[in-house]
Design a protein around this motif. Sequence first.
Motif, PDB file in Angstrom:
ATOM      1  N   GLY B 165       5.587   9.738 -15.362  1.00 49.22           N
ATOM      2  CA  GLY B 165       6.310  10.587 -16.298  1.00 49.22           C
ATOM      3  C   GLY B 165       7.816  10.359 -16.312  1.00 49.22           C
ATOM      4  N   VAL B 166       8.341   9.564 -15.373  1.00 50.52           N
ATOM      5  CA  VAL B 166       9.794   9.403 -15.291  1.00 50.52           C
ATOM      6  C   VAL B 166      10.303   8.706 -16.548  1.00 50.52           C
ATOM      7  CG1 VAL B 166      11.666   8.302 -14.029  1.00 50.52           C
ATOM      8  CG2 VAL B 166       9.794   9.363 -12.788  1.00 50.52           C
ATOM      9  N   ASP B 167      11.396   9.221 -17.062  1.00 51.18           N
ATOM     10  CA  ASP B 167      11.990   8.657 -18.271  1.00 51.18           C
ATOM     11  C   ASP B 167      12.378   7.206 -18.032  1.00 51.18           C
ATOM     12  OD1 ASP B 167      13.670   8.288 -20.624  1.00 51.18           O
ATOM     13  OD2 ASP B 167      15.339   8.582 -19.206  1.00 51.18           O
ATOM     14  N   GLY B 168      11.960   6.328 -18.928  1.00 44.21           N
ATOM     15  CA  GLY B 168      12.308   4.919 -18.781  1.00 44.21           C
ATOM     16  C   GLY B 168      11.238   4.123 -18.068  1.00 44.21           C
ATOM     17  N   ALA B 169      10.189   4.814 -17.576  1.00 47.02           N
ATOM     18  CA  ALA B 169       9.115   4.091 -16.905  1.00 47.02           C
ATOM     19  C   ALA B 169       7.900   4.072 -17.822  1.00 47.02           C
ATOM     20  CB  ALA B 169       8.767   4.760 -15.590  1.00 47.02           C
ATOM     21  N   ASP B 170       7.578   2.893 -18.380  1.00 46.98           N
ATOM     22  CA  ASP B 170       6.320   2.769 -19.116  1.00 46.98           C
ATOM     23  C   ASP B 170       5.208   2.585 -18.095  1.00 46.98           C
ATOM     24  OD1 ASP B 170       7.025   0.364 -18.149  1.00 46.98           O
ATOM     25  OD2 ASP B 170       6.928  -0.722 -20.062  1.00 46.98           O
ATOM     26  N   ALA B 171       3.973   2.479 -18.561  1.00 45.99           N
ATOM     27  CA  ALA B 171       2.853   2.357 -17.624  1.00 45.99           C
ATOM     28  C   ALA B 171       3.047   1.148 -16.718  1.00 45.99           C
ATOM     29  CB  ALA B 171       1.547   2.242 -18.397  1.00 45.99           C
ATOM     30  N   GLU B 172       3.517   0.053 -17.283  1.00 51.17           N
ATOM     31  CA  GLU B 172       3.681  -1.145 -16.462  1.00 51.17           C
ATOM     32  C   GLU B 172       4.725  -0.908 -15.375  1.00 51.17           C
ATOM     33  OE1 GLU B 172       5.019  -4.671 -18.436  1.00 51.17           O
ATOM     34  OE2 GLU B 172       4.799  -5.852 -16.599  1.00 51.17           O
ATOM     35  N   GLY B 173       5.834  -0.313 -15.789  1.00 49.70           N
ATOM     36  CA  GLY B 173       6.892  -0.048 -14.826  1.00 49.70           C
ATOM     37  C   GLY B 173       6.410   0.865 -13.712  1.00 49.70           C
ATOM     38  N   ALA B 174       5.674   1.912 -14.091  1.00 51.09           N
ATOM     39  CA  ALA B 174       5.197   2.868 -13.096  1.00 51.09           C
ATOM     40  C   ALA B 174       4.284   2.185 -12.086  1.00 51.09           C
ATOM     41  CB  ALA B 174       4.469   4.015 -13.782  1.00 51.09           C
ATOM     42  N   PHE B 175       3.347   1.377 -12.586  1.00 52.39           N
ATOM     43  CA  PHE B 175       2.409   0.765 -11.644  1.00 52.39           C
ATOM     44  C   PHE B 175       3.025  -0.403 -10.893  1.00 52.39           C
ATOM     45  CE2 PHE B 175      -0.493   3.429 -13.997  1.00 52.39           C
ATOM     46  CZ  PHE B 175      -1.144   4.017 -12.925  1.00 52.39           C
ATOM     47  N   LEU B 176       4.044  -1.024 -11.475  1.00 51.02           N
ATOM     48  CA  LEU B 176       4.771  -2.028 -10.702  1.00 51.02           C
ATOM     49  C   LEU B 176       5.494  -1.338  -9.541  1.00 51.02           C
ATOM     50  CD1 LEU B 176       5.848  -4.819 -10.134  1.00 51.02           C
ATOM     51  CD2 LEU B 176       7.598  -4.480 -11.873  1.00 51.02           C
ATOM     52  N   TYR B 177       6.034  -0.136  -9.813  1.00 53.34           N
ATOM     53  CA  TYR B 177       6.706   0.623  -8.751  1.00 53.34           C
ATOM     54  C   TYR B 177       5.703   0.942  -7.636  1.00 53.34           C
ATOM     55  CZ  TYR B 177       9.624   4.137  -6.504  1.00 53.34           C
ATOM     56  OH  TYR B 177      10.362   4.839  -5.595  1.00 53.34           O
ATOM     57  N   GLY B 178       4.500   1.354  -8.026  1.00 48.67           N
ATOM     58  CA  GLY B 178       3.465   1.599  -7.022  1.00 48.67           C
ATOM     59  C   GLY B 178       3.104   0.322  -6.277  1.00 48.67           C
ATOM     60  N   ALA B 179       2.930  -0.766  -7.037  1.00 51.72           N
ATOM     61  CA  ALA B 179       2.539  -2.039  -6.426  1.00 51.72           C
ATOM     62  C   ALA B 179       3.611  -2.546  -5.466  1.00 51.72           C
ATOM     63  CB  ALA B 179       2.267  -3.073  -7.515  1.00 51.72           C
ATOM     64  N   ALA B 180       4.878  -2.195  -5.733  1.00 53.57           N
ATOM     65  CA  ALA B 180       5.953  -2.600  -4.831  1.00 53.57           C
ATOM     66  C   ALA B 180       5.717  -1.997  -3.444  1.00 53.57           C
ATOM     67  CB  ALA B 180       7.296  -2.145  -5.394  1.00 53.57           C
ATOM     68  N   HIS B 181       5.176  -0.780  -3.402  1.00 53.28           N
ATOM     69  CA  HIS B 181       4.839  -0.151  -2.114  1.00 53.28           C
ATOM     70  C   HIS B 181       3.606  -0.814  -1.507  1.00 53.28           C
ATOM     71  CE1 HIS B 181       7.485   2.923  -3.827  1.00 53.28           C
ATOM     72  NE2 HIS B 181       7.702   3.298  -2.579  1.00 53.28           N
ATOM     73  N   THR B 182       2.624  -1.130  -2.360  1.00 53.36           N
ATOM     74  CA  THR B 182       1.415  -1.796  -1.858  1.00 53.36           C
ATOM     75  C   THR B 182       1.779  -3.109  -1.170  1.00 53.36           C
ATOM     76  OG1 THR B 182       0.145  -0.818  -3.647  1.00 53.36           O
ATOM     77  CG2 THR B 182      -0.821  -2.720  -2.531  1.00 53.36           C
ATOM     78  N   ALA B 183       2.687  -3.882  -1.782  1.00 50.00           N
ATOM     79  CA  ALA B 183       3.052  -5.179  -1.214  1.00 50.00           C
ATOM     80  C   ALA B 183       3.693  -4.994   0.162  1.00 50.00           C
ATOM     81  CB  ALA B 183       4.005  -5.903  -2.160  1.00 50.00           C
ATOM     82  N   ILE B 184       4.598  -4.009   0.272  1.00 52.93           N
ATOM     83  CA  ILE B 184       5.238  -3.747   1.569  1.00 52.93           C
ATOM     84  C   ILE B 184       4.177  -3.353   2.604  1.00 52.93           C
ATOM     85  CG2 ILE B 184       6.763  -2.157   2.793  1.00 52.93           C
ATOM     86  CD1 ILE B 184       8.479  -2.082   0.212  1.00 52.93           C
ATOM     87  N   ALA B 185       3.236  -2.511   2.183  1.00 54.21           N
ATOM     88  CA  ALA B 185       2.169  -2.073   3.087  1.00 54.21           C
ATOM     89  C   ALA B 185       1.376  -3.274   3.593  1.00 54.21           C
ATOM     90  CB  ALA B 185       1.256  -1.088   2.371  1.00 54.21           C
ATOM     91  N   LEU B 186       1.037  -4.187   2.693  1.00 51.29           N
ATOM     92  CA  LEU B 186       0.231  -5.349   3.091  1.00 51.29           C
ATOM     93  C   LEU B 186       0.998  -6.225   4.067  1.00 51.29           C
ATOM     94  CD1 LEU B 186      -1.421  -6.310  -0.324  1.00 51.29           C
ATOM     95  CD2 LEU B 186      -2.464  -5.161   1.635  1.00 51.29           C
ATOM     96  N   VAL B 187       2.281  -6.448   3.788  1.00 49.78           N
ATOM     97  CA  VAL B 187       3.083  -7.300   4.680  1.00 49.78           C
ATOM     98  C   VAL B 187       3.111  -6.705   6.079  1.00 49.78           C
ATOM     99  CG1 VAL B 187       5.413  -8.085   5.213  1.00 49.78           C
ATOM    100  CG2 VAL B 187       4.549  -8.271   2.889  1.00 49.78           C
ATOM    101  N   PHE B 188       3.420  -5.404   6.188  1.00 44.84           N
ATOM    102  CA  PHE B 188       3.600  -4.838   7.523  1.00 44.84           C
ATOM    103  C   PHE B 188       2.275  -4.605   8.237  1.00 44.84           C
ATOM    104  CE2 PHE B 188       7.807  -4.433   5.906  1.00 44.84           C
ATOM    105  CZ  PHE B 188       8.559  -4.788   7.010  1.00 44.84           C
ATOM    106  N   ALA B 189       1.202  -4.379   7.484  1.00 45.51           N
ATOM    107  CA  ALA B 189      -0.114  -4.341   8.122  1.00 45.51           C
ATOM    108  C   ALA B 189      -0.418  -5.705   8.728  1.00 45.51           C
ATOM    109  CB  ALA B 189      -1.187  -3.946   7.102  1.00 45.51           C
ATOM    110  N   GLY B 190      -0.144  -6.762   7.977  1.00 47.21           N
ATOM    111  CA  GLY B 190      -0.403  -8.116   8.471  1.00 47.21           C
ATOM    112  C   GLY B 190       0.464  -8.445   9.678  1.00 47.21           C
ATOM    113  N   LEU B 191       1.763  -8.166   9.574  1.00 49.04           N
ATOM    114  CA  LEU B 191       2.673  -8.492  10.676  1.00 49.04           C
ATOM    115  C   LEU B 191       2.296  -7.706  11.934  1.00 49.04           C
ATOM    116  CD1 LEU B 191       6.156  -8.637   8.892  1.00 49.04           C
ATOM    117  CD2 LEU B 191       4.741 -10.542   9.669  1.00 49.04           C
ATOM    118  N   THR B 192       1.905  -6.448  11.770  1.00 50.53           N
ATOM    119  CA  THR B 192       1.534  -5.653  12.942  1.00 50.53           C
ATOM    120  C   THR B 192       0.223  -6.162  13.533  1.00 50.53           C
ATOM    121  OG1 THR B 192       2.572  -3.789  11.855  1.00 50.53           O
ATOM    122  CG2 THR B 192       1.285  -3.316  13.814  1.00 50.53           C
TER     123      THR B 192
END
Lengths: 308, 545
Positions: B165-192
Motif C-alpha cells: 500500500g505504500v505510495d510509489g510502490a507498485d506490485a513489482e516494487g513491493a515484492f522486490l522489497y520483500g525479495a530483498a529480505h529473502t535474499a539476505i535471509a538465504l545468504v546468512f542461512a548459508g553462511l551460518t
Amino acid sequence: MNAVIRTENLVKRFGHVTALDHLNLEVAQGETHGFLGPNGAGKSTAIRVLLGMLRSDEGRAELFGRDPWKDAADLHRRLAYVPGDVALWPGLTGGETIDLLGRLRGGVDKRKRDALLERFDLDPRKKGRSYSKGNRQKVALVAAFAADVDLLLLDEPTSGLDPLMGAVFNECVKEAAEAGRTVLLSSHIMSEVEALCERVSIIRKGVIVETGTLAEMRHFSRSRVRATLKNPVRGLADHDGVHDLTVNGLDIECSVETAALDDVLAQLAVAGVAALTCEPPSLEEIFLRFYGDELAASGVPNGEENGS
Amino acid sequence: MTTATAALGDNLGTLAGTGKLLRFHARRTRLYLLGWFAGLVGGTWLIAAAFPNLYPTAEDRAGYALTVDTPAMRSMTGPGTYIDAYASSTGAMFAHNMLLWTGALTAVMFILLLTRLTRADEETSRLEVIRSEPVGRRADLAAALLLAAVAALVLGALIGLTVLGVDGADAEGAFLYGAAHTAIALVFAGLTAVAAQLGAYSSSANGLGFAALGASVLLAAVGNAQDNWVTWLSPIGWSQLTYVMTPEQRWWPLALGVALGLLAVWLAFTLVAHRDFGQGMMAGRAGRAEAPASLRGAGSLTFRLTRGLMWAAVITMLLLGAAYGSILGSADEMLANLSEEQRQVLNRGGSSIEENFAATIATIDALFAAIFGLLVVGRARKEETDGRGELLAAAPVTRGRWPGSYLPAALTTATAAVVVGGVSLALAGAASLDDWGSFGKLFGASVLQLPAVWVLTAFAFAAYAWLPRAGWLRWLVWLYAFVVAYYGQLLEMPGWLQGISPFDHIADYPAADVEWLPIAVLVIAAAAISALGYAGARRRDLHFS
C-alpha cells in the motif's frame, strides 16, 4: 536424638501438584541413610527444601537443628551437595569449577582434591561444555568429597557413572562414613543402597512409607525358601505363613513369613532335606512391595511373586 | 545397477529422513519463526503506515532529501540513488531508510535459526537421538536449510504484502522489497551453515555468523557513505542496490545473494562430511587445571561469566558513538535545508542544532547501552533454567550474592557501555564539529543518562527476582522507553505517558541546563527498585531443571 536432618509433616506444593505430602524424615548424626523412591516420588524436592532452595508450604524442616530456609548460606558451610544432573559452566574447566566450589566453602585441600581427581580418573583441564554426563557428575563428586563438611547430600549421584567409578564412589562414601560424616543418599540403585546404608527410608508420592534398618525391614518380609526333599511333604500349602508354593516332585519353592520359618523348617526336616537355600528378601523386593499396586497397574505381576 | 545409480543412492542415503526432520524442525521452531515474522512484518507495517504522514508532500520529502544526502547519513541509510527519488516516491524514501536495518535484523533471525537447528542440537545431544534413527548424515543440515529457505520465502512474501500500500510502490516494487529480505535471509542461512561446520561450539558458530553480518553492515555503510563500489562487497548492500521503489528499480543484484547462498550451502554440505559429530573443524583448546586466584566467589564468577557481554557492549558503543558523533559535523548543512516545522520537531530548546542533536543522540545511545544491562540480567535467569546455579545455591552463598551479584554485574556493564559510548561520541563529535570545547558537553550529556539506565537495569533485575518467568517484561519496558525517546514528540504522546520512561526526566543537556533534582530522584528510584529486587531474590523458590 541428635538428628542432623529432621522433617515433620513437610508439605510442598507446585500449583495443583503436591510433591511432598506430610513427609517425616529423620537422619541421625554419623548415619549413612538411604533415600529410596522412583523418579517423581519427591526425593529431589525434599532435598531442595533441605537446601533452602524451595520454601515448604507446611510443616517443619531442620538441618543441624536450624531452619534451612532462613539459615541456608550458613548451613551450607557444613554440607556438600551432588545433584543427579550436574550442569557445568560451559566456559569453565572442571578444575576451575572444583576450586571455585572449594573456595566458596573456605578453601581447597589441594592434596585431597588431586587424589580424588586421580581416583575418579577425571581430566580437570577440559571445559564444562565438553564433559560427558558421567564426567560432569564426577566434577561435582570430587568437589563434594574434597570438602571438609559434616553432611553429604547426594541426589542420585551415580547416574551416568560406569561400574568402575560406581565402586570408587562406594569407597568414598564408606570413607566419609568412617570419618563420622552423615550421608543422605538418594538413589534407585538398590545394590548401592544395600552396600552403603544402615538405615533406609522409602518415599512414595511424597510420603515416607517405610523407614528403618535393613534388618528390621527384612524381619517384616518373607524369605524365599528352596529345598530338595527326600520324601514328599504334606500340609505346607495349608500353613498361613507360606505363600506362592510350587511343588515339582521333591523340589519345593515358597515364600515364608519370618514368624513361620520355625514351623516350615521343622516340617521340612521331618520330610528329610537333601538341599536347602533360604534367602532373606532383597531390598529390591522390599521396595517393590510398596509399589506393588503401581506395578500391577502397569501390567507387571506383584514384586513378591516376581522373585523366582 | 550401474555404479552411477549406486553412487546416487549413496548420496541420497545421507539425506534420508530429511522430510520427516523438516516437519519436526518446523514444529519446534514455529514460535521462534512466528515471533520474528511478527516483529519484522509488524515493524515494517507500523513504519510504512507512519511514513506518508511524516512527509506528506513532495516538497517535504525533497527537503528531507537534502538533509539525508551527506556521507554520514547515507552510511546509516543507503545509496544516493534512492535520495534522488525521494520527491517522486514515498516508497523510495521508505526503502532507503528501512532496508539496511530490517535487512540486518533478518540476517540475525536466520543466523540464530541455523545454529539453533544444527550445532546447538548437537551440544545438547538432542540430535544424537535423531541421528540414531534412520536418518542420513546430511539430513539435519538439509532439513534446517530447507526450513530456512521456506521461512525466507514466507518472510519475503509477507513483507511484500505489507508494503503493497505504500505510495510509489507498485506490485513489482513491493515484492522486490520483500525479495530483498529473502535474499539476505538465504545468504546468512548459508553462511551460518558453513560457520556451524567450522566453529568448535554453537556459540562460536553464532559468533562467526555475526562477524559476517557485522562486516556486511560495515561494508554497506562505507560504500554508501562514499557512494562507490564498496557496497557491492556486502550481501546487505546487494539488496540495497536493487534501488527498489525508485525509477531505476532492478532485480538482478539479488541473483548475487542467491548465488552466494547456494555456494555456501554447497560448501556446508561438503564440510559436514569431513567433521566428527559434535566437533567443529576448528578444535577447542584445553584449559586450566586450577582456578585462577581471581575466581574466588559467586560475585567474581558472575563477572567472569558476563565478561563477553561487557566486551560486546564496549565494542558496540564505541562504534555507535563514533557513528552518531560523525553526523554531528554535518548538522550545520542540515540546518540550512530544514523547514521551520522540522526545526520545531528537533528543537529541544538549545541554541544550536548541534546541541539539540547531541541531547537526542545521548538518549538513544544510553538506550542501546541499557540493552547490555538487560542482557546480563537475562543471564541470571539462564543460570537457573540451565541448572548451573544449583551448585552455587547449595554452597555457602547468600541469595544476595547469587543470584544477587547479577545486579552489580548488570549495572557495571551498562555503566561501562554508557561511559565508553560517551567518550566515543564526544571524540567523534568534537572531531566532526572541529571544536574540542564540545567534548565536555557531549560526554556530559551521555553520562547524565546514567541514572535512567540504572533505573531500567534495576527494574529488569526486580522483574527477574519476582516474576522469573516473565522475561519479556524487561524488554517491554525497554521498548516503551525507546518508543517514547524516538517517537514520543512525533506521536504527540501525552506528558504523563512519556513520563513513565525514566529517560523522559533527564534534561536535554546540552540543549537545556542540567536539572539535578530529577536526577537525584532517579538515583533514589534505582536504589529502591534494587532493594525490592533483592527482597524478591531472597523470597522466592529457586527452580533448577
